[in-house]
Design an enzyme around this catalytic site. Structure first.
Site, PDB file in Angstrom:
ATOM      1  N   TYR A  40     -68.451  16.273  23.994  1.00  0.00           N
ATOM      2  CA  TYR A  40     -67.989  15.133  22.564  1.00  0.00           C
ATOM      3  C   TYR A  40     -68.675  14.774  22.405  1.00  0.00           C
ATOM      4  O   TYR A  40     -70.081  14.275  23.087  1.00  0.00           O
ATOM      5  CB  TYR A  40     -66.679  13.884  23.988  1.00  0.00           C
ATOM      6  CG  TYR A  40     -66.522  14.008  24.715  1.00  0.00           C
ATOM      7  CD1 TYR A  40     -65.316  15.090  24.039  1.00  0.00           C
ATOM      8  CD2 TYR A  40     -65.623  13.024  25.526  1.00  0.00           C
ATOM      9  CE1 TYR A  40     -64.357  15.292  24.743  1.00  0.00           C
ATOM     10  CE2 TYR A  40     -64.612  13.703  26.082  1.00  0.00           C
ATOM     11  CZ  TYR A  40     -63.783  14.423  26.160  1.00  0.00           C
ATOM     12  OH  TYR A  40     -62.548  14.735  26.453  1.00  0.00           O
ATOM     13  N   GLU A  56     -51.772  -6.730  35.325  1.00  0.00           N
ATOM     14  CA  GLU A  56     -51.265  -6.419  34.583  1.00  0.00           C
ATOM     15  C   GLU A  56     -50.492  -8.243  33.670  1.00  0.00           C
ATOM     16  O   GLU A  56     -50.792  -7.400  32.808  1.00  0.00           O
ATOM     17  CB  GLU A  56     -49.824  -5.982  35.153  1.00  0.00           C
ATOM     18  CG  GLU A  56     -50.029  -4.518  35.640  1.00  0.00           C
ATOM     19  CD  GLU A  56     -49.065  -4.475  36.088  1.00  0.00           C
ATOM     20  OE1 GLU A  56     -47.612  -5.361  37.007  1.00  0.00           O
ATOM     21  OE2 GLU A  56     -48.024  -3.605  36.140  1.00  0.00           O
TER      22      GLU A  56
END
Ligand SMILES: [Zn+2]
Ligand SMILES: [Zn+2]
Length: 396
Positions: free
Chosen positions: A299, A372
């Site tokens: 990458y 969350e």
């Protein structure tokens, strides 16, 4: 439009989707079930979907009612070969595989943003492309390159691209941004040290590759301390050493595997040259031969476009309840770098560290657990960036 209110309204759906994905993680290039779930959900929102893009990738295209720019939003889909040990009641149902990097949350947030944007199509300018990519954790060819080769950044050409990563090192509700180089090029190398084996009692009749390997490992650290400009970030780690079978046998060969991380192309090039020269030089000193190999398609550096990042920060500041922080670069690698080579944009981190909820374990840990409550922030941020950057009179 109040995007956070919209994200809060659909928060139960975002969390539900995330938990389903969390229970069914799939490894790089095998995201079949995941891609189907993503595609079906996008289609149910009236978004055009192309399946099997560059392998298991998914492209969703949403056209706004008004003319404008093309904005791409990206989520990665793969899990990791980790046995989940977290205490959530929606643990992975796949033995030895876990969404331990939070890519399940990236998908759930992007699907949430897709929902909000599809419902506000009448006011939406331009086109939004939803990129669900495979194999971010794989490295090398990854999943972005096959999707780019399949044409996702063209027809229509993407003007801006955005993506986020959930981040255990940042407090819940904090967004980490940076202009310019933000994440490293992760170059993998292998050094095969070829000596000449023999009896452990008579080393003078051999070329001991283990002894030579020890010198190579030490000398390689000299690349960072003595050969690279200290104001340029650079790290080298040898993560694997393989050689030998028994205590009294000097083997023929030793293998080293490692990674080097850099934040600019010039340092990257020099570091690779020096690693090769040092390994070969040390081996030669002791009569061994070094074969040095670098992964050819690692990458690239993740470079955030400074202008787009500035404007993105202005957009993100409008989200109540989040804190925006300019951060130091990190030396992890990111496949998102390849999308940033095709269009300006920015990659940012969304914090999930929350000790009160037991969300303290790092990304990739078997106990990694996401707060969350931050998903609505991530959802709102993605929707807002697409909405605002799509507008020809908008932040861009
Ligand atoms: Zn990861
Ligand atoms: Zn990740």
């Amino acid at each position: 439009m109040d995007f956070l209110a919209e994200a809060s309204r659909i928060e139960p759906e975002i969390i539900k989707t995330r938990r389903i994905l969390h229970q069914h993680p799939e490894l790089a290039y095998h995201e079949d079930r995941t891609a189907k779930l993503v595609s079906d959900m996008l289609e149910s929102m009236g978004i055009d979907v192309k399946r099997g893009v560059g392998g298991t990738g998914v492209l969703g295209v949403l056209k706004g009612a008004r003319p404008g720019r093309v904005v791409a939003l990206r989520a990665d889909m793969d899990g990791l070969p980790v046995q989940e040990l977290s205490d959530v009641d929606f643990k992975s149902k796949v033995d030895g595989v876990m969404h331990a990097c939070g890519h399940d949350t990236h998908m759930a947030m992007l699907l949430g943003a897709a929902r909000i944007l599809s419902e506000s199509k009448d006011g939406l300018c331009g086109t939004v492309k939803f990129l669900f990519q495979p194999a971010e954790e794989h490295g090398g060819r990854g999943g972005a390159m096959p999707m780019i080769e399949a044409g996702v950044m063209k027809d229509p050409r993407v003007d801006y691209v955005f993506g986020l990563h959930i981040d255990s090192t940042r407090k819940s509700g904090e967004i980490g941004v940076r202009e310019g180089a933000m994440m490293a090029a992760p170059d993998t190398f292998k050094v095969k040290i070829v000596g000449r084996g023999g009896h452990g009692s008579a080393p003078h009749e051999t070329i001991d590759p283990i002894y030579v390997a020890a010198h190579v490992i030490l000398a390689l650290q000299g690349v960072s301390s003595r050969m690279i400009n200290p104001v340029r970030p650079f790290v080298i780690s040898v993560g694997a050493v393989h050689s030998g079978t028994k205590e009294n046998i000097i083997p023929d060969v030793a293998m080293l595997e490692g990674t080097i991380r850099t934040l600019d192309e010039a340092t990257r090039k020099r570091a690779k040259q020096r690693v090769e020269a040092v390994a070969k030089g040390v081996c030669k000193t002791f009569g061994a031969i070094a074969e040095v190999e670098f992964e050819t398609d690692a990458y690239p550096v993740t470079v955030n476009d400074p202008e787009a990042t500035k404007k993105a920060v202005e957009v993100l500041r409008k989200i109540p309840g989040i804190r925006i922080k300019t951060i130091e670069p990190v030396l992890g690698g990111e496949d998102f770098s390849r999308f940033l080579q095709k269009a300006p944009g920015t990659f940012y981190f969304l914090g999930t560290d929350n000790p009160a909820k037991g969300c303290t374990y790092p990304n990739h840990s078997s106990k990694f657990k996401v707060d969350e409550d931050v998903l609505k922030f991530g959802t709102a941020s993605l929707a807002m960036l697409a909405y605002e950057f799509g507008n020809p009179k908008g932040p861009a």
